[in-house]
Design a protein around this motif. Sequence first.
Motif, PDB file in Angstrom:
ATOM      1  N   LEU A   1       0.843  -1.200   0.000  1.00 19.05           N
ATOM      2  CA  LEU A   1       0.000   0.000   0.000  1.00 19.05           C
ATOM      3  C   LEU A   1       0.878   1.250   0.000  1.00 19.05           C
ATOM      4  O   LEU A   1       1.887   1.312   0.704  1.00 19.05           O
ATOM      5  N   SER A   2       0.483   2.230  -0.787  1.00 17.98           N
ATOM      6  CA  SER A   2       1.234   3.489  -0.846  1.00 17.98           C
ATOM      7  C   SER A   2       0.918   4.345   0.382  1.00 17.98           C
ATOM      8  O   SER A   2      -0.071   4.113   1.090  1.00 17.98           O
ATOM      9  N   GLU A   3       1.738   5.353   0.581  1.00 11.77           N
ATOM     10  CA  GLU A   3       1.509   6.293   1.679  1.00 11.77           C
ATOM     11  C   GLU A   3       0.136   6.938   1.544  1.00 11.77           C
ATOM     12  O   GLU A   3      -0.595   7.063   2.519  1.00 11.77           O
ATOM     13  N   GLU A   4      -0.232   7.318   0.346  1.00  8.23           N
ATOM     14  CA  GLU A   4      -1.535   7.941   0.100  1.00  8.23           C
ATOM     15  C   GLU A   4      -2.677   6.979   0.440  1.00  8.23           C
ATOM     16  O   GLU A   4      -3.656   7.367   1.087  1.00  8.23           O
ATOM     17  N   GLU A   5      -2.552   5.715   0.028  1.00 10.65           N
ATOM     18  CA  GLU A   5      -3.591   4.719   0.331  1.00 10.65           C
ATOM     19  C   GLU A   5      -3.707   4.494   1.835  1.00 10.65           C
ATOM     20  O   GLU A   5      -4.817   4.373   2.373  1.00 10.65           O
ATOM     21  N   LEU A   6      -2.577   4.446   2.523  1.00 12.57           N
ATOM     22  CA  LEU A   6      -2.602   4.256   3.977  1.00 12.57           C
ATOM     23  C   LEU A   6      -3.304   5.424   4.667  1.00 12.57           C
ATOM     24  O   LEU A   6      -4.150   5.229   5.532  1.00 12.57           O
ATOM     25  N   ARG A   7      -2.956   6.622   4.270  1.00 11.64           N
ATOM     26  CA  ARG A   7      -3.564   7.809   4.888  1.00 11.64           C
ATOM     27  C   ARG A   7      -5.058   7.906   4.574  1.00 11.64           C
ATOM     28  O   ARG A   7      -5.854   8.259   5.428  1.00 11.64           O
ATOM     29  N   ASN A   8      -5.425   7.599   3.323  1.00 12.57           N
ATOM     30  CA  ASN A   8      -6.825   7.700   2.911  1.00 12.57           C
ATOM     31  C   ASN A   8      -7.704   6.618   3.526  1.00 12.57           C
ATOM     32  O   ASN A   8      -8.931   6.755   3.531  1.00 12.57           O
ATOM     33  N   ASN A   9      -7.100   5.556   4.029  1.00  7.12           N
ATOM     34  CA  ASN A   9      -7.859   4.446   4.610  1.00  7.12           C
ATOM     35  C   ASN A   9      -7.631   4.318   6.107  1.00  7.12           C
ATOM     36  O   ASN A   9      -7.683   3.220   6.663  1.00  7.12           O
ATOM     37  N   SER A  10      -7.381   5.450   6.754  1.00  2.00           N
ATOM     38  CA  SER A  10      -7.235   5.450   8.211  1.00  2.00           C
ATOM     39  C   SER A  10      -8.062   6.584   8.804  1.00  2.00           C
ATOM     40  O   SER A  10      -8.319   7.591   8.151  1.00  2.00           O
ATOM     41  N   LYS A  11      -8.470   6.373  10.043  1.00  3.54           N
ATOM     42  CA  LYS A  11      -9.287   7.360  10.761  1.00  3.54           C
ATOM     43  C   LYS A  11      -8.434   7.944  11.883  1.00  3.54           C
ATOM     44  O   LYS A  11      -7.888   7.197  12.703  1.00  3.54           O
ATOM     45  N   PHE A  12      -8.326   9.270  11.917  1.00  2.00           N
ATOM     46  CA  PHE A  12      -7.548   9.936  12.965  1.00  2.00           C
ATOM     47  C   PHE A  12      -8.038   9.471  14.331  1.00  2.00           C
ATOM     48  O   PHE A  12      -9.236   9.475  14.603  1.00  2.00           O
ATOM     49  N   ALA A  13      -7.089   9.043  15.203  1.00  2.00           N
ATOM     50  CA  ALA A  13      -7.490   8.482  16.477  1.00  2.00           C
ATOM     51  C   ALA A  13      -6.703   9.020  17.672  1.00  2.00           C
ATOM     52  O   ALA A  13      -7.271   9.169  18.751  1.00  2.00           O
ATOM     53  N   ILE A  14      -5.396   9.285  17.514  1.00  2.00           N
ATOM     54  CA  ILE A  14      -4.594   9.646  18.673  1.00  2.00           C
ATOM     55  C   ILE A  14      -3.571  10.734  18.354  1.00  2.00           C
ATOM     56  O   ILE A  14      -3.186  10.943  17.215  1.00  2.00           O
ATOM     57  N   ILE A  15      -3.141  11.382  19.423  1.00  2.00           N
ATOM     58  CA  ILE A  15      -1.962  12.246  19.439  1.00  2.00           C
ATOM     59  C   ILE A  15      -1.099  11.691  20.566  1.00  2.00           C
ATOM     60  O   ILE A  15      -1.597  11.377  21.642  1.00  2.00           O
ATOM     61  N   GLY A  16       0.186  11.555  20.308  1.00  2.00           N
ATOM     62  CA  GLY A  16       1.063  11.016  21.337  1.00  2.00           C
ATOM     63  C   GLY A  16       2.512  11.114  20.908  1.00  2.00           C
ATOM     64  O   GLY A  16       2.886  11.949  20.095  1.00  2.00           O
ATOM     65  N   SER A  17       3.332  10.221  21.463  1.00  2.00           N
ATOM     66  CA  SER A  17       4.748  10.170  21.077  1.00  2.00           C
ATOM     67  C   SER A  17       5.180   8.697  21.059  1.00  2.00           C
ATOM     68  O   SER A  17       4.719   7.898  21.855  1.00  2.00           O
ATOM     69  N   ILE A  18       6.059   8.382  20.106  1.00  2.00           N
ATOM     70  CA  ILE A  18       6.547   7.014  19.965  1.00  2.00           C
ATOM     71  C   ILE A  18       8.012   6.974  20.385  1.00  2.00           C
ATOM     72  O   ILE A  18       8.772   7.908  20.110  1.00  2.00           O
ATOM     73  N   GLN A  19       8.365   5.895  21.065  1.00  2.00           N
ATOM     74  CA  GLN A  19       9.754   5.674  21.463  1.00  2.00           C
ATOM     75  C   GLN A  19      10.010   4.207  21.689  1.00  2.00           C
ATOM     76  O   GLN A  19       9.073   3.416  21.818  1.00  2.00           O
ATOM     77  N   LYS A  20      11.299   3.847  21.708  1.00  2.00           N
ATOM     78  CA  LYS A  20      11.686   2.458  21.914  1.00  2.00           C
ATOM     79  C   LYS A  20      11.307   2.032  23.323  1.00  2.00           C
ATOM     80  O   LYS A  20      11.459   2.785  24.277  1.00  2.00           O
ATOM     81  N   ASP A  21      10.800   0.825  23.453  1.00  2.00           N
ATOM     82  CA  ASP A  21      10.358   0.298  24.750  1.00  2.00           C
ATOM     83  C   ASP A  21      11.542  -0.199  25.556  1.00  2.00           C
ATOM     84  O   ASP A  21      12.508  -0.697  25.049  1.00  2.00           O
TER      85      ASP A  21
END
Length: 112
Positions: free
Chosen positions: A92-112
């Motif tokens: 899936l392209s970046e555009e397809e991924l973005r167009n097929n997702s629903k905004f859900a969260i704001i946060g931060s990602i980091q290594k566990d």
Amino acid sequence: MSKNNYYISVGEPWDFNSPDGENIIRGIILKIISATCLVFRTNYHLDFEGVKGDKLILSPRHVENNFYDLDKGSSLITVNGGLLFKDYDDNLSEEELRNNSKFAIIGSIQKD
């Protein structure tokens, strides 16, 4: 990208709870699509207003952030996350991924 464990610290929705606890989503990075698009697989299914799944499509909230920096030891990146509502396919392209997702969260990602 190595399949290291990562976690997202959720800021919004402020009352988010998961099997990992308050405001935490654990999982792995499936693929970095570009400097501004990442596919994150959670360790469990999420449900946001009837949209269910275990793939989040993340984008940095700040222009200076770059997902390639995560593999170079960047401590964390602040993100917007959308829950993918179609089956994930590695092609899936970046555009397809973005167009097929629903905004859900704001946060931060980091290594566990």
